[in-house]
Write a protein that holds these residues in place. Sequence first.
Motif, PDB file in Angstrom:
ATOM      1  N   SER A   6       2.952  39.602  27.247  1.00 43.97           N
ATOM      2  CA  SER A   6       1.553  39.793  27.604  1.00 43.97           C
ATOM      3  C   SER A   6       0.641  39.031  26.645  1.00 43.97           C
ATOM      4  O   SER A   6       0.824  39.086  25.423  1.00 43.97           O
ATOM      5  CB  SER A   6       1.231  41.288  27.549  1.00 43.97           C
ATOM      6  N   LEU A   7      -0.331  38.339  27.203  1.00 43.94           N
ATOM      7  CA  LEU A   7      -1.300  37.620  26.361  1.00 43.94           C
ATOM      8  C   LEU A   7      -2.091  38.593  25.492  1.00 43.94           C
ATOM      9  O   LEU A   7      -2.441  38.286  24.351  1.00 43.94           O
ATOM     10  CB  LEU A   7      -2.242  36.797  27.242  1.00 43.94           C
ATOM     11  N   ASN A   8      -2.381  39.784  26.050  1.00 45.84           N
ATOM     12  CA  ASN A   8      -3.088  40.796  25.275  1.00 45.84           C
ATOM     13  C   ASN A   8      -2.248  41.226  24.072  1.00 45.84           C
ATOM     14  O   ASN A   8      -2.761  41.363  22.960  1.00 45.84           O
ATOM     15  CB  ASN A   8      -3.395  42.003  26.169  1.00 45.84           C
ATOM     16  N   ARG A   9      -0.928  41.424  24.292  1.00 48.91           N
ATOM     17  CA  ARG A   9      -0.059  41.851  23.202  1.00 48.91           C
ATOM     18  C   ARG A   9       0.072  40.757  22.145  1.00 48.91           C
ATOM     19  O   ARG A   9       0.084  41.035  20.940  1.00 48.91           O
ATOM     20  CB  ARG A   9       1.316  42.212  23.760  1.00 48.91           C
ATOM     21  N   THR A  10       0.154  39.515  22.604  1.00 45.75           N
ATOM     22  CA  THR A  10       0.243  38.392  21.669  1.00 45.75           C
ATOM     23  C   THR A  10      -0.991  38.328  20.783  1.00 45.75           C
ATOM     24  O   THR A  10      -0.901  38.141  19.563  1.00 45.75           O
ATOM     25  CB  THR A  10       0.412  37.078  22.435  1.00 45.75           C
ATOM     26  N   ALA A  11      -2.163  38.500  21.397  1.00 53.40           N
ATOM     27  CA  ALA A  11      -3.415  38.456  20.641  1.00 53.40           C
ATOM     28  C   ALA A  11      -3.463  39.593  19.627  1.00 53.40           C
ATOM     29  O   ALA A  11      -3.913  39.411  18.483  1.00 53.40           O
ATOM     30  CB  ALA A  11      -4.600  38.534  21.590  1.00 53.40           C
ATOM     31  N   LYS A  12      -2.995  40.786  20.024  1.00 51.49           N
ATOM     32  CA  LYS A  12      -2.986  41.913  19.094  1.00 51.49           C
ATOM     33  C   LYS A  12      -2.051  41.645  17.911  1.00 51.49           C
ATOM     34  O   LYS A  12      -2.382  41.956  16.759  1.00 51.49           O
ATOM     35  CB  LYS A  12      -2.576  43.193  19.825  1.00 51.49           C
ATOM     36  N   GLN A  13      -0.892  41.073  18.177  1.00 53.00           N
ATOM     37  CA  GLN A  13       0.041  40.793  17.088  1.00 53.00           C
ATOM     38  C   GLN A  13      -0.546  39.782  16.101  1.00 53.00           C
ATOM     39  O   GLN A  13      -0.343  39.896  14.884  1.00 53.00           O
ATOM     40  CB  GLN A  13       1.369  40.296  17.657  1.00 53.00           C
TER      41      GLN A  13
END
Length: 494
Positions: A6-13
């Motif tokens: 997920s792009l959202n998960r990548t950004a959070k990481q």
Amino acid sequence: MAHRKSLNRTAKQRRIAHFLSQPLQAAAPGQSATLTAAQKADLEARTVGRVVFPWDPDYDQDRQETNPAFQDYPLAIIYCACDADVLASLAFTQVLGVAVSVRSGGHSTAGYSVNTGGIVIDLSEMKGVVLDEDRALVHVLPGTPFEVFNGALNGTGWHVPTGACGSVCVAGFVQGGGYGYTSRTYGIQSDKAAAFRVALASGKIVTAKAEGEHADLFWALRGGTGGNFGVVLQVSYHMVRLPSVWGWSITWQAEQAAQVLELLQKDYTRRGAPEQLGYMMNLGYYNGQVVYMVQGMYCGPRDEGYAAIEPLLQIPGAQLVVDKVGTYPELNEYFEDHPYPLPQDLPDGICETKASGYIDKPIPQAVWQQVIDQFHKAVNPWSMVYTEPYGGAIARYPVKDSAFVHRHVDMDIVIDGCWRNEEERVTVQAWIDGLYDLLRPYMNGHVYQNYPNRALQDFAQAYWGDEAYLRLREIKTKYDPTNFFCYQQSIAPL
């Protein structure tokens, strides 16, 4: 198909890695503390939704209420995407031991959905509407604005009373009662509530209904105002059939305005007018001139509605300037701009001060004339006075059956003053006070809790009265015994 993160998960990481590699940031204005790198990383990791911190580029915009008169600086704003985000936010705030504010639309007239030095749980990205037509129910998420709620019902023939402002969201509105054009016909919005899903400070999610284990919470959430008992995750409403309404608006000249206002109170509130007739009276400015206008909807055929307002049209100078049949959502949106957009050309960043009260005694025509004369002294062309008439289904609903106790009144009258700087604020407040002093002898001392006012000396008496407030305190003690949900005018546990 290849696995793609997920792009959202990548950004959070990436944000988590950045936090852990950076030194402690300085506290934001008005704050005595900030979050550690580990706390920021933990909050990001535990939530699906967006988290905004004071150093983020959107922070200054995201901390704003709809009314820029309130300037607060929270430690973090959590845009929840799901129930789990709300639970994580509650747990995180409790560990920190800081204040919490719950926000859906940010329309609190006292600025109570934001704070300085605490956490804001923002529900505006939790929006959606699901119809259950077989059971005449509609299930709505807390951050759903009325333009979306109404839009989802448009063309279905189903209806739930909503407010006139399309950007107001469900959760805050219904917990304060909720008044709209069709309330005289179908009741205050909270009267149509069937169930609430609520996240408690304990981390438990409960469903409150009229019957069952949480019937007391159901009573409290209908008028007890938001941010007191828990975080509302979903509201279910009983729908009614309303395929179309007749929209109407009448304007008058200045010479007849006081006569009209006296007639409206006498025959178009608790007495006289059919309950299918709903409206708002407005005093405002358009193109530099004062407008004397009443606009509303009739929940039935045009000919019946026209007959109901004919006495108003007989007053010299009266003009029927809107005469339109359509769906409730269509007319609710139409009235934002027709016949006049009031207030007109409101500048960005302008601040607002609101005062309101319930009228339960007849106001003589001579006093209405004094109100009009005082209105003409408005500091700028963005201020307004308007009334919301009661009676009908509002009055029929038993007072003791919900925490919304304002049933037997003629109307709510609201004074809206707008200002751009501190000097103008002082002048506008004096103008508001002048109007309020004229009307005070005809008020019952109560105030609509959806228009909270920080200046109230005894807010509990104004919003609920002694009996209802005692019961609210008992329910508060049961569901939030540690007073986790607490702000200037929150309900105190026993």
